[in-house]
Scaffold this active site. Structure first.
Site, PDB file in Angstrom:
ATOM      1  N   ASP A  14      -5.098 -10.782  -0.509  1.00 14.76           N
ATOM      2  CA  ASP A  14      -5.265  -9.618  -1.386  1.00 14.76           C
ATOM      3  C   ASP A  14      -5.467 -10.078  -2.832  1.00 14.76           C
ATOM      4  O   ASP A  14      -4.666 -10.878  -3.345  1.00 14.76           O
ATOM      5  CB  ASP A  14      -4.017  -8.726  -1.341  1.00 14.76           C
ATOM      6  CG  ASP A  14      -3.817  -8.071   0.017  1.00 14.76           C
ATOM      7  OD1 ASP A  14      -4.722  -8.145   0.877  1.00 14.76           O
ATOM      8  OD2 ASP A  14      -2.734  -7.469   0.210  1.00 14.76           O
ATOM      9  N   GLY A  40      -3.186  -8.119   4.533  1.00 16.03           N
ATOM     10  CA  GLY A  40      -3.713  -7.773   5.861  1.00 16.03           C
ATOM     11  C   GLY A  40      -2.605  -7.081   6.639  1.00 16.03           C
ATOM     12  O   GLY A  40      -1.470  -7.576   6.690  1.00 16.03           O
ATOM     13  N   GLY A 226       8.604  11.795   3.167  1.00 18.23           N
ATOM     14  CA  GLY A 226       9.493  11.211   4.178  1.00 18.23           C
ATOM     15  C   GLY A 226       8.766  10.826   5.448  1.00 18.23           C
ATOM     16  O   GLY A 226       7.617  10.352   5.404  1.00 18.23           O
ATOM     17  N   ALA A 250       1.454  -1.717   1.274  1.00 22.19           N
ATOM     18  CA  ALA A 250       2.255  -2.277   2.379  1.00 22.19           C
ATOM     19  C   ALA A 250       3.507  -1.451   2.694  1.00 22.19           C
ATOM     20  O   ALA A 250       4.340  -1.900   3.487  1.00 22.19           O
ATOM     21  CB  ALA A 250       2.633  -3.736   2.124  1.00 22.19           C
ATOM     22  N   ALA A 251       3.628  -0.242   2.126  1.00 23.50           N
ATOM     23  CA  ALA A 251       4.790   0.593   2.479  1.00 23.50           C
ATOM     24  C   ALA A 251       4.783   0.889   3.976  1.00 23.50           C
ATOM     25  O   ALA A 251       5.819   0.816   4.652  1.00 23.50           O
ATOM     26  CB  ALA A 251       4.764   1.891   1.682  1.00 23.50           C
ATOM     27  N   GLY A 252       3.598   1.214   4.509  1.00 20.99           N
ATOM     28  CA  GLY A 252       3.488   1.487   5.950  1.00 20.99           C
ATOM     29  C   GLY A 252       3.770   0.241   6.776  1.00 20.99           C
ATOM     30  O   GLY A 252       4.406   0.303   7.837  1.00 20.99           O
ATOM     31  N   ASP A 253       3.315  -0.908   6.296  1.00 22.15           N
ATOM     32  CA  ASP A 253       3.542  -2.170   7.028  1.00 22.15           C
ATOM     33  C   ASP A 253       5.033  -2.486   7.083  1.00 22.15           C
ATOM     34  O   ASP A 253       5.562  -2.947   8.105  1.00 22.15           O
ATOM     35  CB  ASP A 253       2.795  -3.323   6.339  1.00 22.15           C
ATOM     36  CG  ASP A 253       1.293  -3.071   6.279  1.00 22.15           C
ATOM     37  OD1 ASP A 253       0.774  -2.349   7.159  1.00 22.15           O
ATOM     38  OD2 ASP A 253       0.648  -3.581   5.352  1.00 22.15           O
TER      39      ASP A 253
HETATM   40  O1  RIB Z   1      -1.469  -2.211   4.238  1.00 21.31           O
HETATM   41  C1  RIB Z   1      -1.761  -3.006   3.107  1.00 21.31           C
HETATM   42  C2  RIB Z   1      -2.834  -4.003   3.430  1.00 21.31           C
HETATM   43  O2  RIB Z   1      -4.040  -3.324   3.703  1.00 21.31           O
HETATM   44  C3  RIB Z   1      -3.152  -4.964   2.316  1.00 21.31           C
HETATM   45  O3  RIB Z   1      -2.346  -6.116   2.353  1.00 21.31           O
HETATM   46  C4  RIB Z   1      -4.635  -5.235   2.512  1.00 21.31           C
HETATM   47  O4  RIB Z   1      -4.921  -6.551   2.877  1.00 21.31           O
HETATM   48  C5  RIB Z   1      -5.103  -4.247   3.569  1.00 21.31           C
HETATM   49  O5  RIB Z   1      -5.251  -4.836   4.788  1.00 21.31           O
END
Ligand code: RIB
Length: 307
Positions: A14, A40, A226, A250-253
């Site tokens: 990123d 990613g 929420g 990346a909150a969802g990740d």
């Molecule tokens: O969910 C966030 C990610 O989406 C970032 O790190 C970016 O690389 C994209 O894949």
């Protein structure tokens, strides 16, 4: 459930910059604080689960370049098994161009590179890992036919599947009916269901559509509204924690990694969602993707202090 988590997904570098406000079309605005982060969705979710104590491996691809070596190294330093990450000599490592505005909202352009060159046969070659794992996690930043191959292998071997449909695209009913945990955000849920998700009622309506397509458990993350879960005829909603948002990347990740690791520890679905909400609330208070993901002790502390 207990055991190993196998992530099939994207690996990016990123390139992130902060701006006071996003530029309008044709406009130039000044930015600041340019940073290069590991990213990613696949890599981030793998690290998020590992930081919560999960045993994790990833199946993916990077280019034969410095970004690829950096991305793999960053995963390995987090304890993620990268032995099934392919080095693709024909495409560069995936990159994402990210801008984050003064309110913490982001916009992301992803250039898939090696992620886009992953083929079903590459996934087939890693069949043993999916078959022997306790959970498969996929997103949609690699080609859909590769994701379908992973989900098919999981279904053949009784491995439960968590699908984060990001970025959203139309999916066959067949594929959705093999998904045990569908975890979209409100935008993805709307794009896939055709129902605009603006509150809990509309999230429930979208979840019903996914159940009709055969998905057993639906968790919709709704940012400042929420998260909700719909499963076994039951719906439950949690409010978001009140934190100072600096970057939602990346909150969802973070949510998905913590949710998966919690399921693997034997927590119930609802307990796993609660843990995941704390993890993603910590993530939005920090900048970056992988770099913003909390470790287990931070989540545990928040669960005591914020209640
Ligand atoms: O969910 C966030 C990610 O989406 C970032 O790190 C970016 O690389 C994209 O894949």
């Amino acid at each position: 459930m207990s055991g190993h988590i196998c992530v099939v997904g994207s690996l990016n570098i990123d390139i992130a910059a902060r701006v006071e406000r996003m530029p309008a079309p044709g406009e130039t605005v000044g930015g600041f604080d340019m940073k290069i982060h590991p990213g990613g969705k696949g890599g981030n979710q793998a690290v998020a689960a590992a930081r919560m104590g999960g045993s994790v491996s990833i199946i993916g691809a990077v280019g034969n370049d410095d970004f690829g070596r950096m991305r793999k190294g960053w995963l390995e330093s987090e304890g993620v098994d990268t032995s099934l990450v392919r080095v693709d000599g024909s495409a560069p490592t995936g990159t994402a161009l990210i801008t984050v505005d003064g309110s913490g909202q982001n916009s992301i352009i992803v250039i898939p590179g090696a992620n886009g060159a992953i083929r079903p046969e590459h996934i087939e070659a890693a069949r043993h890992r999916i078959a022997s794992s306790a959970l498969l996690i996929c997103q949609l930043e690699i080609p859909v036919d590769a994701v379908s191959a992973a989900i098919r292998i999981a279904a053949e071997n009784g491995t439960p599947v968590l699908l984060n449909p990001a970025p959203a695209c139309p999916l066959e009913r067949d594929l959705l009916s093999s998904v045990d945990f569908l975890v979209p955000n409100e935008i993805e849920a709307a794009q896939m269901s055709g129902i605009e998700v603006t509150d809990v009622d509309s999230a429930v309506a979208a979840a019903e559509k996914f159940h009709d397509m055969g998905t057993r458990n639906v968790v919709i993350t709704m940012g400042s509204r929420g998260a909700m879960i719909s499963h076994a005829g039951r719906v439950r909603h949690w409010n978001a924690h009140n934190v100072k948002v600096v970057d939602t990347t990346a909150a969802g990740d973070s949510f998905i990694g913590a949710f998966a690791a919690s399921l693997m520890e034997g927590r119930s679905l609802e307990e796993a969602v609660e843990v995941a909400i704390f993890a993603s609330a910590i993530t939005v208070t920090r900048h970056g993707a992988q770099s913003s993901l909390p470790i287990r002790s931070e989540v545990e502390e928040a669960m005591v202090e914020w209640r």
